[in-house]
Each structure stands twice: as structure tokens, then as C-alpha cells.
Design a protein around this motif. Structure first.
Motif, PDB file in Angstrom:
ATOM      1  N   VAL A 128       0.840  -1.211   0.000  1.00  0.00           N
ATOM      2  CA  VAL A 128       0.000   0.000   0.000  1.00  0.00           C
ATOM      3  C   VAL A 128       0.865   1.248   0.000  1.00  0.00           C
ATOM      4  O   VAL A 128       0.570   2.230  -0.703  1.00  0.00           O
ATOM      5  N   LEU A 129       1.962   1.223   0.754  1.00  0.00           N
ATOM      6  CA  LEU A 129       2.827   2.410   0.838  1.00  0.00           C
ATOM      7  C   LEU A 129       3.437   2.752  -0.511  1.00  0.00           C
ATOM      8  O   LEU A 129       3.447   3.924  -0.930  1.00  0.00           O
ATOM      9  N   TRP A 130       3.964   1.735  -1.221  1.00  0.00           N
ATOM     10  CA  TRP A 130       4.607   2.076  -2.505  1.00  0.00           C
ATOM     11  C   TRP A 130       3.574   2.462  -3.564  1.00  0.00           C
ATOM     12  O   TRP A 130       3.854   3.308  -4.431  1.00  0.00           O
ATOM     13  N   VAL A 131       2.372   1.889  -3.495  1.00  0.00           N
ATOM     14  CA  VAL A 131       1.338   2.276  -4.459  1.00  0.00           C
ATOM     15  C   VAL A 131       0.869   3.707  -4.203  1.00  0.00           C
ATOM     16  O   VAL A 131       0.587   4.457  -5.147  1.00  0.00           O
ATOM     17  N   LEU A 132       0.803   4.101  -2.920  1.00  0.00           N
ATOM     18  CA  LEU A 132       0.416   5.488  -2.614  1.00  0.00           C
ATOM     19  C   LEU A 132       1.422   6.484  -3.188  1.00  0.00           C
ATOM     20  O   LEU A 132       1.051   7.579  -3.626  1.00  0.00           O
ATOM     21  N   ILE A 133       2.706   6.104  -3.199  1.00  0.00           N
ATOM     22  CA  ILE A 133       3.740   6.996  -3.734  1.00  0.00           C
ATOM     23  C   ILE A 133       3.545   7.216  -5.233  1.00  0.00           C
ATOM     24  O   ILE A 133       3.760   8.320  -5.748  1.00  0.00           O
ATOM     25  N   VAL A 134       3.125   6.160  -5.941  1.00  0.00           N
ATOM     26  CA  VAL A 134       2.943   6.253  -7.406  1.00  0.00           C
ATOM     27  C   VAL A 134       1.447   6.097  -7.740  1.00  0.00           C
ATOM     28  O   VAL A 134       1.094   5.472  -8.745  1.00  0.00           O
TER      29      VAL A 134
END
Length: 568
Positions: free
Chosen positions: A261-267
Motif C-alpha cells: 500500500v505504501l509504494w502504491v500510494l507513492i505512485v
């Protein structure tokens, strides 16, 4: 009043959907429970097999929670290593995306028209005398109820949204904060999944809000990301009372989803654009720009949400599958191993039975082997107590025998309570017979603890009266205890054998114990007549001998119950 009725109808429809999903999942697990268990335990030789295994099992049972609870219990029971479990959990996350597609299909196509006929078919199958047909019938009825619930959700929501302006005004309070709104709806998805204990239900609600125009596609995707975090709570709850490895497996599930979830929120925006491009390539409208009045708007949004869910889990797995060892190290650091674990605590049985009896009995079987090993440990203290001439050191060993008797009482009670909970569910005749055998086995094991304490009391009375076993008596008792020790080893080997057919090893062990007892009794009579030792000393000696022979009886009873349970 009508609006209130529609609200309760919506809640009831959600309940139907959840119940149908649960019934369908349980029916499938009962149909292929043992096969799923062996498949899950064996197909883990490399990282890709682990992922495929988790994907396949979850796609079959339609519940990632069921798969992750199975994984946690297998880690708890020592059937899966932590590293293997992480790979299976990754696959389970991909497998659960099938549920999203099924839900989307239920919204976009009115499958509910087949629900009532399917219920008739399910009832006919469930009325069969064959357990497998009953389980298939349960699956069919669950499938029908699930789609009927979806249909009611859609119609009741439509009635509630007759005053759509008011609903839009309510949601507008949370949709005007840009990236902040995405965080709000991500948290909403997480909390809703934790409360409902089902990501599939939250997914259905998300699709309902999106197709009704209350939230846009971006916020729906944020809710889906939140659902992936919320769904990890189930495994953590199951592992709460499990061993250290089980807790680590559950934490690995959380780490995997939270990192994703964290990396998807970044991109986030580029990722959504990728989803849109894929949808267009498949011939659908782009859910990011679709006109809500167009004929294919609903289908585009529904399939777009499912695509986001699928792409997220596949991409996250493809990234993190190469870092399994690092995830393992992280969760080992997060969950420290206790310095010392009380011997009387259950080692393999976790918080409660799994969703079906067939999947729960493996934990009970492992726990019985653990129970048998504890009984054997208690016997080692018994041997020391028999041979200990120092009264003070004997008292320490006797306290251990008393403690082990308490331990066996407690373990028998806890395993019996667990089996009782399993029995409350709808179980097959085969599972019922296995449970009966398990009750017999744990009762006999508890008797082993009683015999150990009884021998301790005999030895204590001997010491109080100042009597001593000389070397010749100790040699005879040690000969008998050597045979009983072999009986323990045979009993544990038989319990560990899932395909036990032949217990000639146990019968031979009991025969040797009985023959030794008979020979020593005859010797005892001759020695008493010859005044070889004090009469009261001889009474204590023969009492210990008789208790050792009783232990042999308990050991053969356990093997007999084990072979009966495996051949049912």
C-alpha cells in the motif's frame, strides 16, 4: 419509515452476501479439506510453487482469510517453515482477487435470477447421505445466497439513493482534500474490513458507492488498498494465542500488504493511469474518465476496481517475492521468541478450530504427539525417582511427578475442549470417528500422568518407613522400566504415523512388559519365602511393579485407538 426499512434491507442484504460467501467457502473446504491441507503442506519446494499454492487454494475456497489462517496453523504445527508460509501468503493475496471479479460480475450481470433454482439443487445435494454431496450442496446454496444478497444490496441502495443530492452532500465533506481524501478513504476501507471481518463485503460496498456515483474511481481505489490492510487482522487474531512462529507468519502478512500500500500510494496516479490503459486495451472505457451516463460506465467502474485489486497484488508479489528472506528477518525481529515457554502450554493448537473439522484435526493430531512427548519426559523423572537414594533429591523429583500429573490433566482438558468445539460444527462421519479416537487417546495419556504420581506416592511411603530398594531390586525395576521406555517410543512413533495400519510393534512391547512383570512376580514370591528382603520393602516393590505394568496397558490402548482412528 420507508427509508429506515431500506436501510435494514441493505444491512440484511450485506448479511446474506457474507453468509453466502462463508457457506460457499466452508462447503468447498469440506469437499476437499484433506486434499487442500496436503497440497498446501507439500507444494512449497520453491518460491514460485508457494505462490501458486496460495493462489490455487484461495481461488478454490474463495477466502484469503481461510488460507492465511490455515497457513498460520500449519506454521504453528510445524508443517510449514516461516519462509515457506510467506510465499503462500503472497499467493493467497493474488487468489483473493478472484473474489473481487466474482463480486463485480454479480453487480454487472443479474446472476440472482438463477439463485432460487440453485437453492433447489443445493437442497437436493445436501439431502444426500453422502458427505461429499452434502458439502457440494452447501457450496451451491452459499453461491446462490451470495448473489441473492448482492442483488438485494443493489436494489435497496438504489431506493435509498432516490435522494441522491443529500448523499452527495454528505460524501462531499470527505472528497475535497485531494491526497488527504485518499488517505481518509483508505482508512475507511481498513476499518470497515476489520469490523466486517471480510474484505469481500467491503469490496461490495466500495463497488456500490462507486457505481452509485457517490465516490469517484480514485477514492474507490483508495478504499481497496485499505481493504488489503484490514484483511490481515484475521490472521493476527488467529495467531494471538499461537506460538512464536505463528505470530511471525501473521505479521508477515501485515508487512507484505502494508508495504504494498505504501509504494502504491507513492505512485498512486501513475498506477491508476496504468489500470486505465489496461482497461482500454481490453475494450472497456477508462474508469478514470468514463462518463457516468454512458451505457458501459458501470461495467467499466466495476471491472476497473477489480483490475486495480488484481494488479496491486500481482505487482506487489512480483516485487517482494525476491525479498522473502528479508521479510522473514524483519518479522523475527518484530516478534521476539520467549526466553522460556511453560511446558503445560499447548504448542500446536491455536486460538480455536479452523473453519472446518477436517482442517482442525491436523492441529489436534500434532498436539497429541506433543502430549505424548510430555508424558515420556515425565517418565524420565519417574526413572530418576525410583533410583534416587537421597531423600531430599527424591522430594524434588517427586514434586516434578506431581507437577507432570497436573500438566497431563490440563492438557487433556484443553485438547478435549478443542475437540468439543470442533464437534459442534457440521462434521463428516469420518471426522467424528477420528475425534472419538482422539478422546480415547488423551484420556489414556492423562492416566499415564496419574500412574507417575501414584508411583511417587509409593516411593514416598517407602522412604517414610525407612525402607530401601537394594541393588538387586533396582536392577529388576530398571529392566522393567527399559521395556516401558520402549513402549513409550513405540507409542509416539505410531501417533506420528498418519497411515497407521499395523501395531504389531506396540503389541510386542506390551507382551514383553507383561512377560517381565510375570517373571518378576514369580521371583518376588520366591524371595519373600527365602527372606531375601524385608516383607514391607517387597510390598512397595511389587506395588511399583504393578503400576509400571499399568503404564504398559495405557500405552497399548493409545496405539489401538490410533490405528482405529486412522482406519476409519
Amino acid at each position: 419509515m420507508s427509508n429506515l426499512l431500506q436501510v435494514f434491507t441493505l444491512i440484511g442484504a450485506l448479511g446474506m452476501f457474507l453468509y453466502g460467501m462463508t457457506l460457499m467457502s466452508e462447503g468447498l473446504q469440506k469437499t476437499a479439506g484433506d486434499k487442500l491441507r496436503s497440497f498446501l503442506a507439500s507444494m512449497t519446494s520453491n518460491r514460485f510453487k508457494r505462490v501458486i499454492t496460495g493462489l490455487g487454494v484461495t481461488a478454490l475456497v474463495q477466502s484469503s482469510s481461510a488460507t492465511t489462517i490455515m497457513v498460520v496453523s500449519f506454521v504453528n504445527a510445524g508443517l510449514l517453515t516461516l519462509g515457506n508460509a510467506i510465499g503462500v501468503i503472497m499467493g493467497a493475496n493474488i487468489g483473493t482477487t478472484l473474489t473481487a471479479w466474482v463480486t463485480a460480475l454479480g453487480f454487472s450481470v443479474d446472476i440472482s435470477i438463477f439463485s432460487v433454482p440453485l437453492m433447489a439443487l443445493g437442497f437436493i445435494l445436501h439431502s444426500s447421505k453422502k458427505q461429499k454431496n452434502k458439502s457440494i450442496g452447501e457450496f451451491v446454496v452459499g453461491f446462490a445466497i451470495m448473489f441473492l444478497g448482492l442483488s438485494f444490496m443493489k436494489s435497496s441502495a438504489g431506493a435509498l439513493l432516490s435522494n441522491k443530492d443529500a448523499m452527495l452532500a454528505f460524501f462531499s465533506h470527505f472528497t475535497g482534500f485531494g491526497f488527504g481524501s485518499q488517505i481518509i478513504f483508505l482508512l475507511a476501507g481498513t476499518i470497515l474490513t476489520i469490523v466486517l471481518q471480510a474484505s469481500s463485503a467491503t469490496m461490495a460496498i466500495t463497488m456500490l458507492l462507486t457505481t452509485s456515483g457517490l465516490i469517484d474511481f480514485q477514492l474507490a481505489c483508495a478504499m481497496v488498498l485499505g481493504e488489503n490492510i484490514g484483511t490481515t487482522i484475521t490472521a493476527n487474531m488467529a495467531a494471538a494465542v499461537g506460538n512464536t512462529s505463528a505470530k511471525r507468519a501473521a505479521r508477515a502478512h501485515t508487512v507484505f500488504n502494508v508495504f504494498g500500500v505504501l509504494w502504491v500510494l507513492i505512485v498512486f496516479r501513475p498506477f491508476l493511469r496504468l489500470v486505465g490503459m489496461i482497461m482500454e486495451a481490453l475494450g472497456f472505457s477508462n474508469p478514470l474518465t468514463v462518463d457516468l451516463t454512458s451505457p458501459d460506465a458501470e461495467t467499466s467502474l466495476l471491472y476497473g476496481i477489480s483490475m486495480l485489486h488484481t494488479l496491486f497484488n500481482i505487482t506487489n508479489t512480483l516485487i517482494l517475492i525476491w525479498f522473502t528472506s528479508y521479510i522473514e528477518k524483519l518479522v523475527v525481529w518484530m516478534v521476539k521468541a520467549p526466553k522460556g515457554e511453560e511446558v503445560f502450554r499447548l504448542k500446536y493448537i491455536s486460538g480455536g478450530p479452523l473453519s472446518t473439522a477436517e482442517l482442525s484435526l491436523n492441529e489436534a493430531q500434532q498436539e497429541m504427539v506433543h502430549f505424548a512427548e510430555i508424558c515420556r519426559n515425565g517418565f524420565s523423572y519417574l526413572r530418576q525417582a525410583v533410583n534416587e537414594p537421597n531423600p531430599d533429591k527424591f522430594d524434588v523429583l517427586n514434586d516434578k511427578l506431581i507437577k507432570y500429573e497436573e500438566i497431563t490433566d490440563r492438557i487433556e482438558f484443553e485438547i478435549a475442549s478443542y475437540l468439543n468445539e470442533v464437534s459442534k460444527n457440521e462434521i463428516s462421519e469420518e471426522a467424528a470417528d477420528t475425534i472419538k479416537s482422539m478422546y480415547k487417546i488423551i484420556k489414556e495419556m492423562e492416566s499415564l500422568g496419574d500412574s507417575g504420581e501414584s508411583i511417587g506416592r509409593i516411593l514416598k511411603r517407602k522412604n517414610v518407613h525407612g525402607k530401601v530398594f537394594d541393588k538387586s531390586l533396582l536392577d529388576r525395576l530398571n529392566k522393567m522400566m527399559d521395556l516401558v521406555q520402549k513402549g513409550y517410543d513405540v507409542m509416539i512413533a505410531n501417533l506420528r504415523n498418519p497411515d497407521l495400519k499395523d501395531i504389531s510393534n506396540a503389541l510386542n512391547a506390551e507382551y514383553n512388559i507383561n512377560e517381565c512383570r510375570n517373571h518378576l512376580r514369580e521371583e518376588h514370591i520366591v524371595n519373600i519365602e527365602n527372606n531375601s528382603y524385608n516383607y514391607l520393602t517387597g510390598v512397595y516393590y511389587i506395588d511399583v511393579l504393578n503400576e509400571l505394568e499399568k503404564i504398559g496397558d495405557f500405552l497399548i490402548n493409545i496405539s489401538e485407538a490410533a490405528v482405529k482412528g486412522s482406519n476409519e
